[in-house]
Design a protein around this motif. Structure first.
Motif, PDB file in Angstrom:
ATOM      1  N   ASN A  89      -3.123   0.463   3.784  1.00  0.00           N
ATOM      2  CA  ASN A  89      -4.134   0.760   4.798  1.00  0.00           C
ATOM      3  C   ASN A  89      -3.961   2.193   5.294  1.00  0.00           C
ATOM      4  N   GLY A  90      -4.482   3.143   4.509  1.00  0.00           N
ATOM      5  CA  GLY A  90      -4.341   4.555   4.870  1.00  0.00           C
ATOM      6  C   GLY A  90      -2.950   5.085   4.608  1.00  0.00           C
ATOM      7  N   ALA A  91      -2.362   4.703   3.481  1.00  0.00           N
ATOM      8  CA  ALA A  91      -0.989   5.098   3.159  1.00  0.00           C
ATOM      9  C   ALA A  91      -0.924   6.565   2.732  1.00  0.00           C
ATOM     10  N   ASP A  92      -0.014   7.313   3.350  1.00  0.00           N
ATOM     11  CA  ASP A  92       0.246   8.711   2.995  1.00  0.00           C
ATOM     12  C   ASP A  92       1.685   8.829   2.514  1.00  0.00           C
ATOM     13  N   PHE A  93       1.866   9.605   1.455  1.00  0.00           N
ATOM     14  CA  PHE A  93       3.226   9.761   0.907  1.00  0.00           C
ATOM     15  C   PHE A  93       3.226  10.933  -0.061  1.00  0.00           C
ATOM     16  N   SER A  94       4.323  11.675  -0.099  1.00  0.00           N
ATOM     17  CA  SER A  94       4.450  12.751  -1.083  1.00  0.00           C
ATOM     18  C   SER A  94       5.889  12.813  -1.583  1.00  0.00           C
ATOM     19  N   LEU A  95       6.026  13.353  -2.778  1.00  0.00           N
ATOM     20  CA  LEU A  95       7.323  13.386  -3.442  1.00  0.00           C
ATOM     21  C   LEU A  95       7.423  14.705  -4.195  1.00  0.00           C
ATOM     22  N   ARG A  96       8.522  15.422  -3.974  1.00  0.00           N
ATOM     23  CA  ARG A  96       8.694  16.736  -4.596  1.00  0.00           C
ATOM     24  C   ARG A  96       9.570  16.650  -5.850  1.00  0.00           C
ATOM     25  N   ARG A  97       9.475  17.652  -6.650  1.00  0.00           N
ATOM     26  CA  ARG A  97      10.281  17.738  -7.866  1.00  0.00           C
ATOM     27  C   ARG A  97      11.768  17.646  -7.523  1.00  0.00           C
ATOM     28  N   GLY A  98      12.506  16.823  -8.279  1.00  0.00           N
ATOM     29  CA  GLY A  98      13.939  16.684  -8.087  1.00  0.00           C
ATOM     30  C   GLY A  98      14.343  15.770  -6.949  1.00  0.00           C
ATOM     31  N   GLU A  99      13.373  15.139  -6.291  1.00  0.00           N
ATOM     32  CA  GLU A  99      13.651  14.297  -5.127  1.00  0.00           C
ATOM     33  C   GLU A  99      13.700  12.822  -5.523  1.00  0.00           C
ATOM     34  N   MET A 100      14.704  12.117  -5.016  1.00  0.00           N
ATOM     35  CA  MET A 100      14.822  10.669  -5.207  1.00  0.00           C
ATOM     36  C   MET A 100      14.558   9.987  -3.870  1.00  0.00           C
ATOM     37  N   VAL A 101      13.578   9.093  -3.846  1.00  0.00           N
ATOM     38  CA  VAL A 101      13.231   8.391  -2.615  1.00  0.00           C
ATOM     39  C   VAL A 101      13.323   6.890  -2.855  1.00  0.00           C
ATOM     40  N   ALA A 102      13.977   6.197  -1.938  1.00  0.00           N
ATOM     41  CA  ALA A 102      14.105   4.746  -2.015  1.00  0.00           C
ATOM     42  C   ALA A 102      12.979   4.096  -1.216  1.00  0.00           C
ATOM     43  N   LEU A 103      12.318   3.136  -1.836  1.00  0.00           N
ATOM     44  CA  LEU A 103      11.305   2.322  -1.162  1.00  0.00           C
ATOM     45  C   LEU A 103      11.932   0.965  -0.884  1.00  0.00           C
ATOM     46  N   VAL A 104      12.220   0.720   0.389  1.00  0.00           N
ATOM     47  CA  VAL A 104      12.924  -0.501   0.780  1.00  0.00           C
ATOM     48  C   VAL A 104      12.019  -1.312   1.693  1.00  0.00           C
ATOM     49  N   ALA A 105      11.607  -2.480   1.239  1.00  0.00           N
ATOM     50  CA  ALA A 105      10.713  -3.318   2.046  1.00  0.00           C
ATOM     51  C   ALA A 105      10.811  -4.751   1.554  1.00  0.00           C
ATOM     52  N   PRO A 106      10.588  -5.728   2.437  1.00  0.00           N
ATOM     53  CA  PRO A 106      10.654  -7.132   2.024  1.00  0.00           C
ATOM     54  C   PRO A 106       9.602  -7.455   0.969  1.00  0.00           C
ATOM     55  N   SER A 107       9.860  -8.501   0.214  1.00  0.00           N
ATOM     56  CA  SER A 107       8.886  -8.966  -0.775  1.00  0.00           C
ATOM     57  C   SER A 107       7.583  -9.332  -0.074  1.00  0.00           C
ATOM     58  N   GLY A 108       6.481  -9.019  -0.736  1.00  0.00           N
ATOM     59  CA  GLY A 108       5.173  -9.376  -0.184  1.00  0.00           C
ATOM     60  C   GLY A 108       4.556  -8.330   0.707  1.00  0.00           C
ATOM     61  N   THR A 109       5.239  -7.206   0.898  1.00  0.00           N
ATOM     62  CA  THR A 109       4.698  -6.167   1.784  1.00  0.00           C
ATOM     63  C   THR A 109       3.884  -5.111   1.027  1.00  0.00           C
ATOM     64  N   GLY A 110       3.911  -5.160  -0.317  1.00  0.00           N
ATOM     65  CA  GLY A 110       3.083  -4.235  -1.077  1.00  0.00           C
ATOM     66  C   GLY A 110       3.821  -3.191  -1.881  1.00  0.00           C
ATOM     67  N   LYS A 111       5.130  -3.381  -2.088  1.00  0.00           N
ATOM     68  CA  LYS A 111       5.900  -2.391  -2.859  1.00  0.00           C
ATOM     69  C   LYS A 111       5.320  -2.196  -4.256  1.00  0.00           C
ATOM     70  N   SER A 112       5.105  -3.297  -4.950  1.00  0.00           N
ATOM     71  CA  SER A 112       4.591  -3.191  -6.320  1.00  0.00           C
ATOM     72  C   SER A 112       3.186  -2.601  -6.341  1.00  0.00           C
ATOM     73  N   THR A 113       2.367  -2.968  -5.358  1.00  0.00           N
ATOM     74  CA  THR A 113       1.014  -2.400  -5.275  1.00  0.00           C
ATOM     75  C   THR A 113       1.078  -0.894  -5.079  1.00  0.00           C
ATOM     76  N   LEU A 114       1.988  -0.436  -4.217  1.00  0.00           N
ATOM     77  CA  LEU A 114       2.146   0.999  -3.987  1.00  0.00           C
ATOM     78  C   LEU A 114       2.571   1.697  -5.276  1.00  0.00           C
ATOM     79  N   LEU A 115       3.543   1.123  -5.983  1.00  0.00           N
ATOM     80  CA  LEU A 115       4.016   1.728  -7.227  1.00  0.00           C
ATOM     81  C   LEU A 115       2.913   1.740  -8.286  1.00  0.00           C
ATOM     82  N   HIS A 116       2.172   0.640  -8.386  1.00  0.00           N
ATOM     83  CA  HIS A 116       1.100   0.560  -9.383  1.00  0.00           C
ATOM     84  C   HIS A 116      -0.017   1.559  -9.074  1.00  0.00           C
ATOM     85  N   THR A 117      -0.301   1.732  -7.798  1.00  0.00           N
ATOM     86  CA  THR A 117      -1.344   2.688  -7.415  1.00  0.00           C
ATOM     87  C   THR A 117      -0.865   4.121  -7.646  1.00  0.00           C
ATOM     88  N   ALA A 118       0.381   4.389  -7.270  1.00  0.00           N
ATOM     89  CA  ALA A 118       0.949   5.721  -7.501  1.00  0.00           C
ATOM     90  C   ALA A 118       1.012   6.044  -8.987  1.00  0.00           C
TER      91      ALA A 118
END
Length: 227
Positions: free
Chosen positions: A27-56
């Protein structure tokens, strides 16, 4: 010097229609990732992690907003154009390795390179280098069923980066492994990301591994927020 932004999500919306009910995931998700950067996405199951990854990763289209890869708007591209970007710019690693069972470890890494257009000799040489880098060079001729879980996942990681993508998206890449093997696999993944300068977004439930990354984010009310 500021490193270039590899991926940017701008006001991304994603929902699913269930009868008369609209299930809002992003719902209006904003996110950016720079070259060489490792970011952890930590969230409970069912909150949309896979949807975010699939959309990205351009596997799903946003219902609103946009996804930019290397500064290029991708939200409304044709299926063929999106497929080309996924093949050339994005690597995927999943909880289950999804290796082709009839091919050897080496061949599993050769195939995506040949699909991209590389000759067999060049693709084989790069696959061998990646297996050596992942410390399983002696397992190249073994089929997935003959490999341990950790070895299979290292082959999957090598396959994901075989075409030298800018972006790596990983969905619980160590979630199916015992703690010791998970650390070993993550060590190899981290070394590969740092060495190559990839931008990596890694969904994980493992807080110890998450704390080794540059940033941690989670999902709250369909938005990406710092953790």
């Amino acid at each position: 010097m500021t490193k270039p932004t590899i991926i940017e999500l701008k006001g991304v919306e994603r929902y699913y229609q269930q009868g008369e009910r609209k299930l809002v995931i992003l719902n209006g998700a904003d996110f950016s990732l720079r070259r060489g950067e490792m970011v952890a996405l930590v969230a409970p199951s069912g909150t949309g992690k896979s949807t975010l990854l699939h959309t990205a990763g351009l596997l799903e289209r946003p219902d609103g907003g946009d996804v930019l890869i290397g500064g290029k708007s991708c939200g409304k591209l044709s299926d063929d154009a999106r497929t080309a970007i996924r093949r050339n710019e994005i690597g995927f690693v999943y909880q289950f390795h999804h290796l082709l069972p009839e091919f050897s470890a080496l061949e599993n890494i050769v195939v995506p390179q040949m699909v991209k257009g590389l000759g067999r000799a060049e693709a084989t040489a790069r696959a061998s280098q990646l297996l050596d880098y992942m410390q399983i060079g002696n397992r190249g001729q073994h089929r997935p069923a003959e490999l341990s879980g950790g070895e299979q996942q290292r082959v999957a990681i090598a396959r994901a980066v075989a075409n030298a993508p800018q972006l790596l998206l990983a969905d619980e890449p160590t979630g199916n492994l015992d703690p010791k093997t998970a650390h070993y696999v993550f060590d190899a993944l981290e070394a590969l990301v740092r060495q190559s300068g990839l931008a990596a977004l890694i969904a994980t439930h493992n807080f110890e591994l998450a704390n080794r990354m540059d940033r941690r984010v989670t999902l709250a009310d369909g938005k990406v927020v710092p953790l």
